[in-house]
Design an enzyme around this catalytic site. Structure first.
Site: not given
Ligand code: GLN
Length: 509
Positions: A154, A178, A79
């Site tokens: 994400s 994410s 990532k």
């Molecule tokens: N969807 C969550 C957010 O927007 C999770 C983000 C993450 O785990 N990096 O913050």
């Protein structure tokens, strides 16, 4: 589709160690697959120029009779939130376009040392803010099950890469889901380790008290193998736990073999509103619980009355920490600079941040600085931290009665690209079941539970364990996975129908 790319990392590693396949062949097969499908999927922001070189080095070491680690020679997708010396690291943001790090993140250094072969950097929502990868400054990733749908976020790039057979292993980061939510919507496995279990050194910080790095793979054993490589104490990360961790791969193998489910107490949260879940998701979840019960597990109702405030607390704590972490992108220290002729240093900073950050990042910085401002601190940030403590207490009480807690990983299957992009609140609500684990620091795993009966898309079940008990997740996850794959007559990804131009059955659309 080449047979090599269909192998799990564990099977590929075995063939590599037996000399049946070389790492160069394995790496080339994945590079070919990327060339074939990534124009459609867009899982990668950058494909490495050094992958074959790295593979060759592993093959040479093996030929010289060197003792190599259990996954040496297996390709890995990374990532883009993790910094790397030989590829750009952008965190999905324009402000870091082309940025080259002077050092490797600890997890990347460990992966390289174990002989894993970095294939490239995967797409993500900008600075890991989002649940769909649509907030990437470089365009969305598409779900290989249906190219009109989101791959989650994400870390949608890592999950899509693994689901589309572009990589057998991937690394993700999980601040509020994410890793787990993308696994849920792509029919893959994702693990958020215990907070402090895996080093965050070299992970571009979103919210430091919530961020964790973890594996994204097609099987539970593969996640365990990758976790074994990247986990453990790191003196460069002040929050890294000093624990000696057991072998997660051994736990996964034990789970797949034995009857670890007999007498296992599985908690189901009474307050999670059934009505909040898509019917096909809830149904698949209940069916998975029945599978566990049939093997002697006991389903126990537990109460976690503060879970319903988790999303609200998270969306104050996260922006507060993010606004502070992102202050370093000031046009001087990292990345982009927009010159303002005759302007002050503030003018340059402001023009740079205006051009470099996307709308979701700006929204959260504004939210975060507001929540932290004098006069509002107690009302917002302070209250959110109190809720966080209450959620931690909910978990402590529940884990006194059960070994693991199970929930659907997310309320819905993959939604359509564009469906929620203009409605941040409905995007945030997608994190309902993943966020509590980050607020409490406990580990979580998502494994495929089947296809939702209402739309035929993959859905997942999440298991949560007490902090430091990641090993339970691998045992239980592998046990359920073995039963489900048996019942399905093969892995879920093998059953992918040709939905809206799926790439899983080979060839371009
Ligand atoms: N969807 C969550 C957010 O927007 C999770 C983000 C993450 O785990 N990096 O913050």
């Amino acid at each position: 589709m080449s047979d090599i790319i269909r192998l799990t990392a564990a099977d590929l590693a075995e063939k590599l160690s037996e000399g049946e396949i070389s790492s160069v062949e394995a790496t080339q097969a994945h590079l070919d697959r990327i060339a074939e499908v990534d124009g459609d999927v867009h899982a990668f922001l950058h494909v490495s120029d050094h992958a074959l070189e790295a593979a060759e080095a592993v093959d040479r070491r093996r030929a010289a009779g060197e003792e190599l680690g259990p996954v040496a020679g297996v390709p890995l997708a990374i990532k883009d939130v993790l910094v790397t010396t030989d590829m750009p690291s952008t965190s999905g943001s324009r402000i870091l376009e082309g940025y080259m790090s002077p050092f490797d993140a600890t997890v990347v250094a460990r992966a390289r040392a174990a002989g894993l072969v970095p294939l490239g950097k995967t797409n993500m929502d900008e600075f890991a803010m989002g649940s769909s990868t649509e907030h990437s400054a470089y365009g969305p990733t598409r779900n290989p099950w249906d190219l009109d749908r989101i791959p989650g976020g994400s870390g949608g790039g890592s999950a899509a890469a693994v689901a589309a057979f572009e990589a057998p292993l991937a690394l993700g980061s999980d601040t509020g889901g994410s890793i787990r939510q993308p696994a849920h919507v792509t029919g893959t496995v994702g693990v958020k380790p215990t907070y402090g279990g895996v080093s965050r050194y070299g992970a571009i910080a979103l919210a430091s008290s919530l961020d964790q790095i973890g594996p994204v793979t097609r099987t539970v054993l593969d996640s365990a193998l990758l976790h074994d490589v990247v986990g453990g104490h790191d003196p460069h990360d002040a929050t890294s736990l000093a624990d000696a961790w057991p072998s997660f791969a051994a736990a996964a193998r034990e789970g797949a073999r034995g009857d670890v489910l007999k007498g296992l107490r599985v908690g189901v949260v009474k307050e999670l509103p059934d009505s909040g879940f898509q019917p096909g998701v809830a149904e698949s979840f209940r069916a998975a619980l029945e599978t566990l019960e049939a093997q002697g597990a006991e389903i126990v109702e537990v109460s976690a009355p503060h879970f319903e405030y988790a999303v609200a607390a998270y969306y104050l704590i996260l922006p507060a920490e993010a606004s502070s972490n992102l202050a370093k992108f000031d046009s001087v220290r990292f990345g982009m600079r927009v010159d303002v002729p005759g302007g002050t240093v503030e003018d340059v900073m402001s023009a740079t941040r205006d051009a470099g950050f996307g709308p979701e990042v700006k929204r959260r910085i504004i939210l975060g600085t507001y929540a932290l401002s004098a006069g509002y601190y107690d009302a917002y940030y302070g209250s959110a931290q109190k809720v966080r403590t209450l959620i931690q207490q909910d978990f402590a009480r529940a884990f006194a009665d059960v070994d693991v807690i199970a929930t659907p990983t997310a309320p819905t299957t993959a939604f359509r690209i564009g469906e929620k992009i203009d409605d941040p609140l409905s995007m945030y609500l997608n994190d309902l079941t993943t966020i509590p684990a980050n607020l409490a620091g406990v580990p979580g795993i998502s494994i495929p539970s089947g296809l939702a009966s209402d739309d035929g898309l993959p859905t997942g079940i999440q298991f949560l364990a007490p902090a430091r008990e990641d090993v339970r997740l691998y045992r239980v996850g592998a046990a359920l996975e073995a039963l489900l794959v048996d019942a399905w007559g093969g892995p879920l990804l093998d059953r992918a129908p040709r939905l809206g131009g799926s790439l899983l059955e080979g060839g371009a659309r």
